[in-house]
Design a protein around this motif. Sequence first.
Motif, PDB file in Angstrom:
ATOM      1  N   ARG A  32       0.815  -1.210   0.000  1.00  0.00           N
ATOM      2  CA  ARG A  32       0.000   0.000   0.000  1.00  0.00           C
ATOM      3  C   ARG A  32       0.850   1.261   0.000  1.00  0.00           C
ATOM      4  NH1 ARG A  32      -3.682  -0.931  -2.164  1.00  0.00           N
ATOM      5  NH2 ARG A  32      -4.580  -2.526  -0.865  1.00  0.00           N
ATOM      6  N   TYR A  33       2.008   1.216   0.704  1.00  0.00           N
ATOM      7  CA  TYR A  33       2.842   2.416   0.874  1.00  0.00           C
ATOM      8  C   TYR A  33       4.037   2.456  -0.062  1.00  0.00           C
ATOM      9  CZ  TYR A  33       0.139   2.789   5.228  1.00  0.00           C
ATOM     10  OH  TYR A  33      -0.861   2.871   6.154  1.00  0.00           O
ATOM     11  N   LYS A  34       3.965   1.742  -1.184  1.00  0.00           N
ATOM     12  CA  LYS A  34       5.058   1.771  -2.162  1.00  0.00           C
ATOM     13  C   LYS A  34       5.216   3.170  -2.739  1.00  0.00           C
ATOM     14  CE  LYS A  34       5.396  -2.841  -4.064  1.00  0.00           C
ATOM     15  NZ  LYS A  34       4.690  -3.758  -4.933  1.00  0.00           N
ATOM     16  N   THR A  35       6.461   3.549  -2.981  1.00  0.00           N
ATOM     17  CA  THR A  35       6.752   4.833  -3.618  1.00  0.00           C
ATOM     18  C   THR A  35       5.997   4.920  -4.946  1.00  0.00           C
ATOM     19  OG1 THR A  35       8.915   4.926  -2.579  1.00  0.00           O
ATOM     20  CG2 THR A  35       8.624   6.265  -4.541  1.00  0.00           C
ATOM     21  N   GLY A  36       5.335   6.045  -5.162  1.00  0.00           N
ATOM     22  CA  GLY A  36       4.570   6.261  -6.385  1.00  0.00           C
ATOM     23  C   GLY A  36       3.084   5.973  -6.244  1.00  0.00           C
ATOM     24  N   ASN A  37       2.693   5.203  -5.215  1.00  0.00           N
ATOM     25  CA  ASN A  37       1.268   4.928  -5.002  1.00  0.00           C
ATOM     26  C   ASN A  37       0.542   6.193  -4.561  1.00  0.00           C
ATOM     27  OD1 ASN A  37       1.583   2.269  -5.655  1.00  0.00           O
ATOM     28  ND2 ASN A  37       1.110   1.450  -3.643  1.00  0.00           N
ATOM     29  N   VAL A  38      -0.749   6.246  -4.861  1.00  0.00           N
ATOM     30  CA  VAL A  38      -1.573   7.389  -4.474  1.00  0.00           C
ATOM     31  C   VAL A  38      -2.495   6.993  -3.333  1.00  0.00           C
ATOM     32  CG1 VAL A  38      -3.338   9.036  -5.225  1.00  0.00           C
ATOM     33  CG2 VAL A  38      -1.528   8.331  -6.814  1.00  0.00           C
ATOM     34  N   LEU A  39      -2.475   7.807  -2.277  1.00  0.00           N
ATOM     35  CA  LEU A  39      -3.434   7.697  -1.183  1.00  0.00           C
ATOM     36  C   LEU A  39      -4.258   8.972  -1.201  1.00  0.00           C
ATOM     37  CD1 LEU A  39      -1.126   6.439   1.712  1.00  0.00           C
ATOM     38  CD2 LEU A  39      -2.595   5.064   0.238  1.00  0.00           C
ATOM     39  N   TYR A  40      -5.436   8.912  -0.636  1.00  0.00           N
ATOM     40  CA  TYR A  40      -6.317  10.079  -0.590  1.00  0.00           C
ATOM     41  C   TYR A  40      -6.510  10.500   0.852  1.00  0.00           C
ATOM     42  CZ  TYR A  40      -7.095   9.051  -5.463  1.00  0.00           C
ATOM     43  OH  TYR A  40      -6.904   8.821  -6.798  1.00  0.00           O
ATOM     44  N   ILE A  87      -7.994   4.596   0.196  1.00  0.00           N
ATOM     45  CA  ILE A  87      -7.832   4.231  -1.211  1.00  0.00           C
ATOM     46  C   ILE A  87      -9.214   3.945  -1.789  1.00  0.00           C
ATOM     47  CG2 ILE A  87      -5.499   3.307  -1.023  1.00  0.00           C
ATOM     48  CD1 ILE A  87      -6.841   0.484  -1.029  1.00  0.00           C
ATOM     49  N   LYS A  88      -9.297   4.028  -3.111  1.00  0.00           N
ATOM     50  CA  LYS A  88     -10.535   3.679  -3.804  1.00  0.00           C
ATOM     51  C   LYS A  88     -10.619   2.165  -3.923  1.00  0.00           C
ATOM     52  CE  LYS A  88     -10.379   7.773  -6.733  1.00  0.00           C
ATOM     53  NZ  LYS A  88     -10.279   8.280  -8.101  1.00  0.00           N
ATOM     54  N   GLU A  89     -11.841   1.663  -4.013  1.00  0.00           N
ATOM     55  CA  GLU A  89     -12.041   0.221  -4.177  1.00  0.00           C
ATOM     56  C   GLU A  89     -11.275  -0.301  -5.389  1.00  0.00           C
ATOM     57  OE1 GLU A  89     -15.683  -2.928  -3.835  1.00  0.00           O
ATOM     58  OE2 GLU A  89     -16.122  -1.018  -4.814  1.00  0.00           O
ATOM     59  N   SER A  90     -11.197   0.513  -6.451  1.00  0.00           N
ATOM     60  CA  SER A  90     -10.503   0.095  -7.673  1.00  0.00           C
ATOM     61  C   SER A  90      -8.999  -0.094  -7.458  1.00  0.00           C
ATOM     62  CB  SER A  90     -10.746   1.111  -8.788  1.00  0.00           C
ATOM     63  OG  SER A  90     -10.305   2.399  -8.379  1.00  0.00           O
ATOM     64  N   GLN A  91      -8.445   0.415  -6.333  1.00  0.00           N
ATOM     65  CA  GLN A  91      -7.024   0.266  -6.040  1.00  0.00           C
ATOM     66  C   GLN A  91      -6.713  -1.008  -5.256  1.00  0.00           C
ATOM     67  OE1 GLN A  91      -6.956   4.472  -4.347  1.00  0.00           O
ATOM     68  NE2 GLN A  91      -4.837   4.258  -5.022  1.00  0.00           N
ATOM     69  N   LEU A  92      -7.737  -1.764  -4.875  1.00  0.00           N
ATOM     70  CA  LEU A  92      -7.500  -2.933  -4.031  1.00  0.00           C
ATOM     71  C   LEU A  92      -6.632  -3.990  -4.704  1.00  0.00           C
ATOM     72  CD1 LEU A  92     -10.926  -3.472  -2.238  1.00  0.00           C
ATOM     73  CD2 LEU A  92      -8.806  -2.562  -1.282  1.00  0.00           C
ATOM     74  N   GLY A  93      -6.895  -4.285  -5.964  1.00  0.00           N
ATOM     75  CA  GLY A  93      -6.084  -5.278  -6.659  1.00  0.00           C
ATOM     76  C   GLY A  93      -6.518  -6.694  -6.347  1.00  0.00           C
ATOM     77  N   GLU A  94      -6.068  -7.617  -7.183  1.00  0.00           N
ATOM     78  CA  GLU A  94      -6.408  -9.029  -7.027  1.00  0.00           C
ATOM     79  C   GLU A  94      -5.466  -9.686  -6.028  1.00  0.00           C
ATOM     80  OE1 GLU A  94      -8.949 -10.915  -8.537  1.00  0.00           O
ATOM     81  OE2 GLU A  94      -9.646  -8.885  -8.994  1.00  0.00           O
ATOM     82  N   LEU A  95      -6.001 -10.604  -5.243  1.00  0.00           N
ATOM     83  CA  LEU A  95      -5.186 -11.348  -4.288  1.00  0.00           C
ATOM     84  C   LEU A  95      -4.992 -12.768  -4.786  1.00  0.00           C
ATOM     85  CD1 LEU A  95      -6.813 -10.256  -0.909  1.00  0.00           C
ATOM     86  CD2 LEU A  95      -4.758  -9.362  -1.980  1.00  0.00           C
TER      87      LEU A  95
END
Length: 172
Positions: A32-40, A87-95
């Motif tokens: 979640r906290y990777k460089t370049g990721n967007v949080l709101y 984060i938006k739901e669309s940012q969750l990603g597949e597990l």
Amino acid sequence: MEKWFNVGKIVNTHGIRGEVRVISRTDFPDERYKTGNVLYLFMPGETEEKPLVITSHRKHKSFDLLTFEGFEGLNMVEPFKGGLLKIKESQLGELNEGEYYFHEIIGCVVKTVDEEEIGKVTEILTPGANDVWVVKGKNGKDCYIPYIEQIVKKVDVKEKQIFIEPMEGLLS
């Protein structure tokens, strides 16, 4: 309408270079906290969320320390205190198979493989090797279910049900 998921709360600043101290509520902080990721950022009393691009992440004691693009000083991030990072739901990603988001597990009814209802998952502990699901029993007592394949036999997040094979002493 976009669904939002809380990943942490900014509780303070750290140092003078614009780092913020975050109490995390996310299942996967390293991802979640990777460089370049967007949080709101959602501030109490404000209606507009503010997108923030992560420029650094490190652990310090029980906190995650983050810096954001364009916010390089203490005075710039001071107003962020008390804000929620989402984060938006669309940012969750597949597990991967057998991996679940906390919000999928919390609220599930736990039953034995013989259909005996144990209770509902109220929280998830992450002590180390595997997660532990806290289940509020029908008798009001908490029981702790380690998420290991010897015990957890089936997870159905659509039906909000989990089936376990209880081991000796697990439910007492």
